[in-house]
Motif scaffolding. Structure first.
Motif, short mmCIF file in Angstrom:
data_model
loop_
_atom_site.label_atom_id
_atom_site.label_comp_id
_atom_site.label_asym_id
_atom_site.label_seq_id
_atom_site.Cartn_x
_atom_site.Cartn_y
_atom_site.Cartn_z
N ARG A 17 -13.00 5.58 -15.43
CA ARG A 17 -13.78 4.53 -14.76
C ARG A 17 -12.88 3.63 -13.93
O ARG A 17 -13.21 3.26 -12.81
CB ARG A 17 -14.52 3.68 -15.80
N ALA A 62 -10.31 3.63 -6.63
CA ALA A 62 -10.42 4.46 -5.43
C ALA A 62 -11.52 3.95 -4.52
O ALA A 62 -11.38 3.90 -3.29
CB ALA A 62 -10.68 5.92 -5.82
N ARG A 63 -12.61 3.53 -5.12
CA ARG A 63 -13.74 3.00 -4.36
C ARG A 63 -13.36 1.72 -3.62
O ARG A 63 -13.70 1.54 -2.46
CB ARG A 63 -14.90 2.74 -5.32
N LEU A 64 -12.64 0.82 -4.30
CA LEU A 64 -12.23 -0.43 -3.66
C LEU A 64 -11.24 -0.18 -2.53
O LEU A 64 -11.37 -0.77 -1.45
CB LEU A 64 -11.62 -1.39 -4.70
N GLY A 101 -11.73 5.50 -10.83
CA GLY A 101 -12.85 5.65 -9.90
C GLY A 101 -13.15 4.36 -9.16
O GLY A 101 -13.33 4.35 -7.93
N ALA A 102 -13.18 3.24 -9.88
CA ALA A 102 -13.44 1.94 -9.24
C ALA A 102 -12.30 1.56 -8.30
O ALA A 102 -12.53 1.01 -7.21
CB ALA A 102 -13.64 0.87 -10.30
N LYS A 162 -22.62 -3.99 2.15
CA LYS A 162 -22.38 -3.15 0.97
C LYS A 162 -22.05 -4.04 -0.21
O LYS A 162 -21.35 -5.03 -0.07
CB LYS A 162 -21.21 -2.18 1.21
N GLN A 219 -12.52 0.90 4.99
CA GLN A 219 -13.78 1.03 5.73
C GLN A 219 -14.17 -0.30 6.39
O GLN A 219 -14.64 -0.31 7.52
CB GLN A 219 -14.90 1.51 4.82
N THR A 252 -10.98 2.46 -0.69
CA THR A 252 -11.76 3.04 0.40
C THR A 252 -12.56 1.98 1.11
O THR A 252 -12.63 1.96 2.35
CB THR A 252 -12.69 4.14 -0.15
N ASP A 253 -13.16 1.07 0.35
CA ASP A 253 -13.96 0.00 0.96
C ASP A 253 -13.11 -0.93 1.82
O ASP A 253 -13.54 -1.36 2.89
CB ASP A 253 -14.71 -0.80 -0.10
N VAL A 258 -20.82 -3.67 -4.42
CA VAL A 258 -20.43 -2.85 -5.57
C VAL A 258 -20.35 -3.79 -6.76
O VAL A 258 -19.53 -4.71 -6.78
CB VAL A 258 -19.09 -2.14 -5.35
#
Length: 192
Positions: free
Chosen positions: A53, A59-61, A56-57, A120, A67, A63-64, A122
């Motif tokens: 977890r 990697a998401r941050l 994953g979080a 967006k 972006q 990427t955000d 999260v």
């Protein structure tokens, strides 16, 4: 050899003894061993899930962040990445306008007022076992150069104190590492 016996002394015939199934004692021992093995595996399984977890979080941050920087330049509009914490958990929101114009709700949705637009959101609820912490409340990405103001350190933390840190520099680029202060560094992530 006995007289009258062509092959020699007679031997008693043995009947093959075969068992079908297990005894009650064997079943109890097997069940006890299985329960002990499962009980010892549960904490390591929870640790594995927490680590997954967290990664994953993180990697998401990362990427955000990239972006938001790209979108600010592409849209020719200043975009903001804001961080919020509450009793229910934490979140980050990509939006236009000022930081104070948006907030995060327990449902995972953002609410923006005064002309600010949420792009967006999260949300990381407490039961997700991951939280985001930042040394800044918000980072603004400039539409002309994609620069970030102010620079910031963003951390995703799990309950076992493992963390992944993202350092956002003035160019809006992210450097990722794992601080090993109170817990071992996250495997596969460069230590800070």
């Amino acid at each position: 050899m006995l007289p009258g016996s062509p092959t020699g002394p007679s031997r008693p015939r043995s009947t093959p003894h075969s068992t079908h199934g297990f005894s009650l004692i064997e079943l109890c021992i097997t069940t006890t061993v299985a329960v002990l093995l499962v009980a010892s595996a549960v904490p390591s399984l929870q640790g594995l899930l927490d680590r997954q977890r967290l990664q994953g979080a993180a990697a998401r941050l990362a990427t955000d962040v990239q972006q938001v920087r790209t979108d600010a330049v592409a849209r020719n509009d200043a975009l903001r990445l804001s961080f919020y914490s509450a009793a229910w958990g934490s979140c980050w929101v990509v939006h236009t306008g000022l930081r104070e114009q948006c907030s995060c709700r327990e449902t995972g949705a953002a609410q923006c007022t005064g002309g600010a637009k949420q792009l967006k959101t999260v949300a990381l609820a407490a039961e997700d076992r991951v939280a985001v912490r930042a040394n800044v409340a918000s980072i603004l990405f400039d539409p002309l150069h994609g620069t970030a103001t102010p620079t910031g350190t963003l951390e995703l933390v799990s309950p076992n104190a493992q963390a992944i840190r993202h350092v956002v520099n003035v160019m809006g680029r992210v450097r990722t590492c794992s601080p090993a202060a109170s817990a071992p560094a996250v495997a596969g992530v460069r230590p800070c």
